[in-house]
Motif scaffolding. Structure first.
Motif, PDB file in Angstrom:
ATOM      1  N   ALA A 198       0.823  -1.209   0.000  1.00 54.84           N
ATOM      2  CA  ALA A 198       0.000   0.000   0.000  1.00 54.84           C
ATOM      3  C   ALA A 198       0.858   1.260   0.000  1.00 54.84           C
ATOM      4  O   ALA A 198       1.899   1.328   0.660  1.00 54.84           O
ATOM      5  CB  ALA A 198      -0.916   0.005   1.215  1.00 54.84           C
ATOM      6  N   GLN A 199       0.394   2.249  -0.773  1.00 57.89           N
ATOM      7  CA  GLN A 199       1.043   3.563  -0.820  1.00 57.89           C
ATOM      8  C   GLN A 199       0.316   4.576   0.064  1.00 57.89           C
ATOM      9  O   GLN A 199       0.880   5.578   0.469  1.00 57.89           O
ATOM     10  CB  GLN A 199       1.052   4.086  -2.260  1.00 57.89           C
ATOM     11  N   GLY A 200      -0.941   4.302   0.370  1.00 53.95           N
ATOM     12  CA  GLY A 200      -1.747   5.251   1.109  1.00 53.95           C
ATOM     13  C   GLY A 200      -1.620   5.121   2.620  1.00 53.95           C
ATOM     14  O   GLY A 200      -1.135   4.117   3.143  1.00 53.95           O
ATOM     15  N   LYS A 232      -2.804   4.334   6.189  1.00 57.99           N
ATOM     16  CA  LYS A 232      -3.755   3.387   6.751  1.00 57.99           C
ATOM     17  C   LYS A 232      -4.611   4.118   7.781  1.00 57.99           C
ATOM     18  O   LYS A 232      -4.091   4.728   8.708  1.00 57.99           O
ATOM     19  CB  LYS A 232      -3.026   2.202   7.377  1.00 57.99           C
ATOM     20  N   ASP A 284      -8.731   5.170  -9.419  1.00 55.88           N
ATOM     21  CA  ASP A 284      -8.677   4.920  -7.976  1.00 55.88           C
ATOM     22  C   ASP A 284      -9.271   6.057  -7.147  1.00 55.88           C
ATOM     23  O   ASP A 284      -9.122   6.069  -5.926  1.00 55.88           O
ATOM     24  CB  ASP A 284      -7.231   4.687  -7.534  1.00 55.88           C
ATOM     25  N   VAL A 321      -3.887  10.209  -0.301  1.00 57.87           N
ATOM     26  CA  VAL A 321      -3.967   8.786  -0.620  1.00 57.87           C
ATOM     27  C   VAL A 321      -4.188   8.022   0.683  1.00 57.87           C
ATOM     28  O   VAL A 321      -3.431   8.186   1.641  1.00 57.87           O
ATOM     29  CB  VAL A 321      -2.688   8.285  -1.313  1.00 57.87           C
ATOM     30  N   TYR A 377      -5.398   4.083   2.527  1.00 53.55           N
ATOM     31  CA  TYR A 377      -5.512   2.642   2.335  1.00 53.55           C
ATOM     32  C   TYR A 377      -6.672   2.157   3.191  1.00 53.55           C
ATOM     33  O   TYR A 377      -6.652   2.268   4.422  1.00 53.55           O
ATOM     34  CB  TYR A 377      -4.220   1.934   2.747  1.00 53.55           C
ATOM     35  N   GLN A 400      -7.526  -1.481  -0.282  1.00 53.36           N
ATOM     36  CA  GLN A 400      -7.309  -0.715  -1.515  1.00 53.36           C
ATOM     37  C   GLN A 400      -6.672   0.638  -1.227  1.00 53.36           C
ATOM     38  O   GLN A 400      -6.964   1.282  -0.204  1.00 53.36           O
ATOM     39  CB  GLN A 400      -8.641  -0.473  -2.229  1.00 53.36           C
ATOM     40  N   ASP A 401      -5.792   1.068  -2.138  1.00 53.03           N
ATOM     41  CA  ASP A 401      -5.316   2.451  -2.143  1.00 53.03           C
ATOM     42  C   ASP A 401      -6.341   3.299  -2.882  1.00 53.03           C
ATOM     43  O   ASP A 401      -6.736   2.958  -4.004  1.00 53.03           O
ATOM     44  CB  ASP A 401      -3.965   2.575  -2.863  1.00 53.03           C
TER      45      ASP A 401
END
Length: 359
Positions: A70-72, A74, A144, A334, A336, A340-341
């Motif tokens: 994940a890039q986003g 949490k 997204d 962004v 998560y 999903q991001d």
């Protein structure tokens, strides 16, 4: 003598009028036949079909990624609720903008291998024609983007098409971005290859990294289409003459450069190149192209509108073209969530900028 001349004039006018009527009938018959060959679908029929699926509990599956990838950021359930609250407050207070001189069409590119489902909309470009400004805007909506899908809830924007095809995605874009989307046009990647072959070829400057990934995509597509890969493979970067296979492979590149953000630029570049090719076509050539192309796309554009656009096309191709994407740089976060991001726009600033661009 005067009566004789008057009689002759009336006869000539009658003949001219009759010819105009005959030509008009012929033109209408030809254009009507052209339209009838297209894949026009009624919104209500599509909505009913997918509503039945949702009632049976068959919501389209969602793509997920591992937390390690994940890039986003949490976030927990309370933070999700706060995001939803802010979006809802904005949506309730911001009106949907509409303008009779601005025509908004959502161009949808679908990634699917069969007809058992609508497919995710990996390409979404809001094409806006502004007759007052003599401007065509192409704004990519990233797949997204976090959106509230009517009847589904908060999901990625591309899930709207998977669960309700063009009508639900059009409604979702209208409700979330507060601009009236008039129509939609959908094409899958396989048909897009054929369409580009009809219009092109087009020339695109590619890096060596883009060539490598494009060749990988073409291996898959050539297998699906049972075509010879050697006919399409690209040797190296530079100015590449692209047939449909090469151009679509280039537009699908996601993991070179700035991920999906840069992919939207590639998609708009391909579309811009196609529009450049169309500029030099006569009305007769455009008609012949439309005759071949329309059966390949699914749409909800009424006959009078699509024929009106065809007749206006020589002027439309002279309009200034403006390009952009949403989310805009510096106007989103962004996160998560649910595996999903997702890209959460700053709705106030995003919608304000979009409306300034289109209207």
């Amino acid at each position: 003598m005067k009566k004789s001349k008057k009689k002759v004039v009336l006869i000539v006018l009658g003949i001219v009028l009759a010819l105009i009527i005959i030509v008009g009938v012929i033109v209408y018959a030809v254009l009507h036949g052209l339209y009838k060959s297209s894949n026009y679908v009624e919104d209500e029929n599509v909505k009913q079909q997918y509503q039945e699926k949702l009632e049976q509990g068959s919501e389209a599956p969602q793509e997920t990624i591992d937390p390690e990838e994940a890039q986003g950021q949490k976030i927990d359930e309370s933070e999700v609720k706060e995001i939803e609250k802010k979006r809802k407050e904005f949506s309730e207070n911001e009106p949907i903008t509409t303008d009779g001189k601005v025509y908004n069409v959502l161009l949808i590119g679908v990634d699917r291998r069969d007809d058992t489902w609508a497919g995710n909309s990996d390409t979404m470009i809001l094409l806006s024609i502004n007759e007052k400004k003599k401007q065509i805007s192409m704004v990519s909506l990233m797949r997204d983007t976090y959106a509230d899908i009517p009847g589904i809830g908060l999901r990625k924007l591309n899930a709207a098409h998977a669960n309700g095809a063009g009508p639900l995605l059009t409604e979702t874009v209208t409700e979330n971005f507060k601009v009236q989307v008039d129509r939609y046009i959908t094409v899958d990647f396989n048909n897009m290859i054929d369409i580009i072959n009809m219009v092109g070829p087009i020339t695109i400057n590619m890096s060596d990294s883009e060539v490598r990934v494009a060749n990988d995509y073409m291996r898959e597509m050539c297998t699906l289409r049972k075509e010879n890969l050697d006919d399409h493979l690209i040797e190296k970067g530079g100015n590449v003459v692209c047939d449909g296979m090469r151009a679509v492979a280039y537009a699908r590149i996601r993991y070179v450069g700035n991920a999906d953000y840069q992919r939207t630029e590639r998609q708009r570049l391909v579309l811009s190149k196609l529009m450049e090719e169309l500029k030099d076509m006569s009305l007769t050539d455009l008609y012949d192209l439309a005759d071949d192309l329309l059966p390949m796309v699914t749409h909800n554009v009424p006959e009078d509108e699509i024929l009106g656009l065809l007749l206006k096309s020589p002027d439309l191709f002279k309009y200034k073209i403006v390009q952009d994407r949403i989310p805009y740089d510096g106007m989103f976060n962004v996160i998560y969530v649910n595996g999903q991001d997702m890209l959460v726009p700053d709705w106030d600033d995003t919608v304000k900028r979009l409306k300034e661009t289109l209207y």
